[in-house]
Design a protein around this motif. Structure first.
Motif, PDB file in Angstrom:
ATOM      1  N   ARG A   1       1.023  -1.070  -0.125  1.00  0.00           N
ATOM      2  CA  ARG A   1       0.013   0.184   0.058  1.00  0.00           C
ATOM      3  C   ARG A   1       1.156   0.956   0.410  1.00  0.00           C
ATOM      4  N   LYS A   2       1.966   1.453   0.596  1.00  0.00           N
ATOM      5  CA  LYS A   2       2.672   2.384   0.616  1.00  0.00           C
ATOM      6  C   LYS A   2       3.593   2.244  -0.894  1.00  0.00           C
ATOM      7  N   ALA A   3       4.052   1.959  -1.301  1.00  0.00           N
ATOM      8  CA  ALA A   3       4.432   1.817  -2.672  1.00  0.00           C
ATOM      9  C   ALA A   3       3.236   2.286  -3.299  1.00  0.00           C
ATOM     10  N   GLN A   4       2.563   1.519  -3.455  1.00  0.00           N
ATOM     11  CA  GLN A   4       1.731   1.917  -4.478  1.00  0.00           C
ATOM     12  C   GLN A   4       1.495   3.697  -4.154  1.00  0.00           C
ATOM     13  N   LYS A   5       0.865   3.739  -3.323  1.00  0.00           N
ATOM     14  CA  LYS A   5       1.138   5.525  -3.694  1.00  0.00           C
ATOM     15  C   LYS A   5       2.342   5.596  -4.894  1.00  0.00           C
ATOM     16  N   GLY A   6       3.328   5.929  -4.732  1.00  0.00           N
ATOM     17  CA  GLY A   6       4.011   6.489  -5.847  1.00  0.00           C
ATOM     18  C   GLY A   6       4.147   5.493  -7.108  1.00  0.00           C
ATOM     19  N   TRP A   7       3.814   4.605  -7.220  1.00  0.00           N
ATOM     20  CA  TRP A   7       3.639   3.845  -8.452  1.00  0.00           C
ATOM     21  C   TRP A   7       2.041   4.266  -9.203  1.00  0.00           C
ATOM     22  N   ALA A   8       1.627   5.182  -8.509  1.00  0.00           N
ATOM     23  CA  ALA A   8      -0.069   5.273  -9.435  1.00  0.00           C
ATOM     24  C   ALA A   8       0.184   6.499  -9.670  1.00  0.00           C
ATOM     25  N   ALA A   9       1.283   7.506  -9.417  1.00  0.00           N
ATOM     26  CA  ALA A   9       1.541   8.337  -9.298  1.00  0.00           C
ATOM     27  C   ALA A   9       2.390   9.041 -10.456  1.00  0.00           C
ATOM     28  N   ALA A  10       3.503   7.730 -11.194  1.00  0.00           N
ATOM     29  CA  ALA A  10       4.288   7.505 -12.134  1.00  0.00           C
ATOM     30  C   ALA A  10       3.715   8.297 -13.220  1.00  0.00           C
ATOM     31  N   LYS A  11       4.004   8.670 -13.995  1.00  0.00           N
ATOM     32  CA  LYS A  11       3.755   9.400 -15.653  1.00  0.00           C
ATOM     33  C   LYS A  11       3.725   7.531 -15.884  1.00  0.00           C
ATOM     34  N   PRO A  12       2.588   7.845 -17.251  1.00  0.00           N
ATOM     35  CA  PRO A  12       2.400   6.933 -17.798  1.00  0.00           C
ATOM     36  C   PRO A  12       3.044   6.105 -18.758  1.00  0.00           C
ATOM     37  N   ASP A  13       3.864   7.319 -19.069  1.00  0.00           N
ATOM     38  CA  ASP A  13       5.103   6.592 -19.783  1.00  0.00           C
ATOM     39  C   ASP A  13       6.336   5.276 -18.732  1.00  0.00           C
ATOM     40  N   ASP A  14       6.749   6.354 -17.455  1.00  0.00           N
ATOM     41  CA  ASP A  14       7.282   5.166 -16.332  1.00  0.00           C
ATOM     42  C   ASP A  14       6.220   4.021 -16.220  1.00  0.00           C
ATOM     43  N   ARG A  15       5.240   3.942 -16.141  1.00  0.00           N
ATOM     44  CA  ARG A  15       4.214   2.672 -15.850  1.00  0.00           C
ATOM     45  C   ARG A  15       5.194   1.541 -16.995  1.00  0.00           C
ATOM     46  N   ALA A  16       4.262   2.420 -17.901  1.00  0.00           N
ATOM     47  CA  ALA A  16       3.992   1.672 -19.769  1.00  0.00           C
ATOM     48  C   ALA A  16       5.764   0.604 -20.060  1.00  0.00           C
ATOM     49  N   ALA A  17       6.512   1.543 -20.027  1.00  0.00           N
ATOM     50  CA  ALA A  17       7.751   1.069 -19.684  1.00  0.00           C
ATOM     51  C   ALA A  17       8.032  -0.215 -19.204  1.00  0.00           C
ATOM     52  N   VAL A  18       7.606  -0.565 -17.719  1.00  0.00           N
ATOM     53  CA  VAL A  18       8.472  -1.933 -17.501  1.00  0.00           C
ATOM     54  C   VAL A  18       7.473  -2.987 -18.277  1.00  0.00           C
ATOM     55  N   PHE A  19       6.497  -3.149 -18.668  1.00  0.00           N
ATOM     56  CA  PHE A  19       6.490  -4.379 -19.528  1.00  0.00           C
ATOM     57  C   PHE A  19       6.511  -4.789 -20.660  1.00  0.00           C
ATOM     58  N   PRO A  20       7.113  -4.047 -21.785  1.00  0.00           N
ATOM     59  CA  PRO A  20       8.044  -4.398 -22.893  1.00  0.00           C
ATOM     60  C   PRO A  20       9.199  -5.014 -21.865  1.00  0.00           C
ATOM     61  N   LYS A  21       9.503  -4.568 -21.180  1.00  0.00           N
ATOM     62  CA  LYS A  21      11.292  -5.357 -20.962  1.00  0.00           C
ATOM     63  C   LYS A  21      11.157  -5.957 -20.026  1.00  0.00           C
ATOM     64  N   ALA A  22       9.437  -6.483 -19.594  1.00  0.00           N
ATOM     65  CA  ALA A  22       9.235  -7.907 -18.649  1.00  0.00           C
ATOM     66  C   ALA A  22       9.069  -8.975 -19.818  1.00  0.00           C
ATOM     67  N   VAL A  23       8.756  -8.309 -20.851  1.00  0.00           N
ATOM     68  CA  VAL A  23       8.087  -9.449 -21.908  1.00  0.00           C
ATOM     69  C   VAL A  23       9.464  -9.611 -22.841  1.00  0.00           C
TER      70      VAL A  23
END
Length: 487
Positions: A58-80
Motif C-alpha cells: 500500500r505504501k509503494a502503490q502511491k508512488g507507482w500510481a502517481a508515476a507518469k504513464p510513460d514510466d509505468r508503460a515502460a516496464v511491460f515490454p522489458k518484462a516481455v
C-alpha cells in the motif's frame, strides 16, 4: 538465448519475494509430480507475513500510481523481452513443476507474455468519460486504481492464470500481493516476480508469497487489500467470496465448470473427434474449461465412442521431460484419487469403460466412459482428470436440457456443419463462454473471460473487462466559480 540463469539457487533456497528475495522461517520443498523429486525450496508465509506485505504494498502503490504513464508503460515490454530471453528455462519450470507437456507449457508462456504486452498499453488508454452537464460545469467520470489487489492463483495454468490478473492490475496503477498455489509457486509466482524485477518494477509494488489457507484468509481480511481476484475451485471460491465480502472488498471469482461439448448429428466425425480429444485431455483435463461432458447425438455415438476410445489408447502418457508425450501426470495423489474414484463409482453405477481407468504413479491413462446418465458421478462432478464422459441425446432440445443440467456455467461448445442451427442451440445455453465449431478450452487474452452460476460471481477478466475489474469510478465536477445556493 542467454547463458545466465533466470532462477538461481539463491531464489530457490526458501525465499519469498517482497521487492527483494527474503528468507523466512517456514520453508517447503517443491516436488516434481512426474518423478517425485524435490526441485527447489520456497518460503511459506503466514498471516503476519501477509500483513507486512500488504502494508508495504500500500505504501509503494502511491508512488507507482502517481508515476507518469510513460514510466509505468515502460516496464511491460522489458518484462516481455525477459520472458523471451529466458524462454527455455521458464518452459521447463512449467513442465517440471506443474506436469505440463511442452506444447502446453509453451502455449501458456505465450499467453502470459501476451497478457503483459496488452497490459503495457493500458497506461495510454482513455481513463474516464466526460458526462453531460450544464453550461459552465464540467462533469467527469474518472477511473482510479483500487490500491492493493490480492491475487490467489491456482496450480493448473499457474503462470497465465496469475499473470492475467497481475499484469493489468499493475498497469492501471495498483500494487499486487500474489499468493500462488503452494504446489506451483515457482512457475506460478517466482517467474512473475523475476520478470518484473528484471523489467525494473519499483520495489514493493509486487509481492509474491506462497502460503496455505491461513495466508489466503489473511489476504481476504487485511485492511490494506482493496480487492481479491481468485481463480480456483468453486468450494474454495465460496469461502474466499464470503471472507472478502465480509470485509467489503471487491471480489472476482473465476471458478470451476462442468462444460458441455455438443456434437450434433451432422458434424464432421474426424473434426468432432479431434475437438473432443483436445477439450477433454489437454493438460490431463486439469482445466476449468475442459469438456466435462461430451454430448453426442444418438445416431453417431456408436462410431464416435469407438473411435474416441481408439484415439485415447494411442495417446502417449509419461514424464513431460522425457520426450514427446501427450499427457503428463496429475498434480498430486489427492487429485488422482478423486478422478479414479469418479471413474470407479460411475462404472459401478452402470457406465461402460471403453478406455483407460488405469494408473501408474500420478499418471492416469486417458479414459473414455460411455452410457453415462444423470444419476452417475461422472455426469455431475467436475473430474479435473483425463476422462471423456459421453452422454447420448436425440434432439437439440434434449442437448440443451442436458448441457444446462448443472450448477456451473463456464464454457460450452457446439460442433455442426449447420452454423445457424449451432448458434440457435448455443444461445440457449447457460454459459459465459460459447464456441461454435470449436471445443470448450479457449482464451485469447483480449476477451472478457468469466462464468455464471457456480463458475463465478458475474465478473469477467481479460481485455476490456480489465478496466472494470481493476479500477473504481470517481465522479468529479468542475465549475469556474462556486454557485450561490439559497442558504
Amino acid at each position: 538465448m542467454t547463458t545466465t540463469k533466470f532462477l538461481t539457487d539463491e531464489h530457490l533456497s526458501g525465499r519469498v519475494f517482497d521487492g527483494g528475495w527474503t528468507t523466512v522461517a517456514s520453508v517447503s520443498d517443491v516436488t516434481e509430480p512426474a518423478t517425485g523429486k524435490a526441485i527447489g525450496k520456497v518460503g511459506m508465509t503466514d498471516a503476519a507475513g501477509i500483513a507486512g506485505a500488504a502494508a508495504a504494498a500500500r505504501k509503494a502503490q502511491k508512488g507507482w500510481a502517481a508515476a507518469k504513464p510513460d514510466d509505468r508503460a515502460a516496464v511491460f515490454p522489458k518484462a516481455v523481452a525477459a520472458g523471451y530471453e529466458y524462454w527455455d528455462e521458464i518452459v521447463e519450470w512449467i513442465m517440471r513443476e506443474s506436469g505440463s507437456v511442452r506444447a502446453k507449457a509453451e502455449f501458456e508462456l505465450t499467453l502470459s507474455l501476451k497478457a503483459i504486452q496488452i497490459a503495457g498499453a493500458m497506461p495510454y488508454e482513455a481513463q474516464g468519460l466526460v458526462l453531460p452537464s450544464e453550461t459552465g460545469r464540467t462533469s467527469l467520470a474518472k477511473r482510479r486504481p483500487l490500491g492493493v489487489v490480492g491475487v490467489i492463483a491456482p496450480f493448473n495454468f499457474p503462470l497465465y492464470l496469475a499473470m492475467r490478473a497481475v499484469a493489468p492490475a499493475l498497469a492501471v496503477g495498483n500494487a499486487v500481493v500474489l499468493k500462488p498455489d503452494p504446489r506451483t509457486t515457482i512457475c506460478g509466482g517466482f517467474v512473475i516476480a523475476r520478470l518484473f524485477e528484471l523489467a525494473g518494477l519499483p520495489a514493493g509494488v509486487l509481492h509474491v508469497l506462497a502460503g496455505r489457507g491461513d495466508a489466503g484468509e489473511a489476504l481476504c481480511s487485511d485492511d490494506n487489500i482493496a480487492m481479491i481476484q481468485f481463480t480456483g475451485s468453486t468450494n474454495a471460491g465460496r469461502m474466499v467470496g464470503q471472507n472478502a465480502s465480509k470485509h467489503l472488498k471487491k471480489v472476482s471469482l473465476e471458478l470451476g465448470g462442468k462444460n458441455s461439448l455438443i456434437i450434433l448429428d451432422d458434424a464432421d466425425m474426424e473434426l468432432a473427434l479431434k475437438n473432443a480429444a483436445w477439450g477433454v485431455y489437454l493438460h490431463q483435463g486439469q482445466i476449468c474449461m475442459s469438456a466435462g461432458r461430451v454430448l453426442v447425438h444418438k445416431s453417431i455415438i456408436e462410431e464416435f465412442s469407438a473411435r474416441l476410445a481408439e484415439k485415447a489408447k494411442a495417446l502417449p502418457v509419461g514424464d513431460p521431460m522425457s520426450g514427446t508425450v501427450a499427457l503428463g501426470p496429475l498434480i498430486n495423489q489427492q487429485q488422482l484419487d478423486h478422478a479414479k474414484s469418479v471413474i470407479e463409482q460411475s462404472v459401478a453405477q452402470g457406465a461402460t469403460l471403453l478406455a483407460g481407468g488405469t494408473t501408474d504413479g500420478l499418471f492416469l491413462a486417458p479414459t473414455v466412459l460411455r452410457d453415462v446418465t444423470p444419476a452417475m458421478s461422472a455426469y455431475n462432478e467436475e473430474v479435473f482428470g483425463p476422462v471423456a464422459v459421453l452422454v447420448p441425446f436425440e434432439t437439440d432440445d434434449e442437448a440443451v436440457q442436458l448441457a444446462n443440467d448443472t450448477e456451473y456455467g463456464l464454457s460450452a461448445a457446439v460442433v455442426s456443419k449447420d452454423v445457424a442451427r449451432a448458434i440457435a442451440l448455443g444461445e440457449r445455453l447457460n454459459c459465459g463462454l460459447l464456441h461454435i465449431n470449436d471445443q470448450t478450452v479457449n482464451d485469447d487474452v483480449v476477451n472478457p473471460f468469466g462464468g455464471v452460476g457456480a463458475s463465478g460471481n458475474g465478473t469477467s477478466i481479460g481485455g476490456p473487462a480489465n478496466w472494470d475489474l481493476f479500477t473504481e469510478w470517481q465522479w468529479m465536477t468542475i465549475k469556474g466559480t462556486p454557485p450561490a445556493y439559497p442558504f
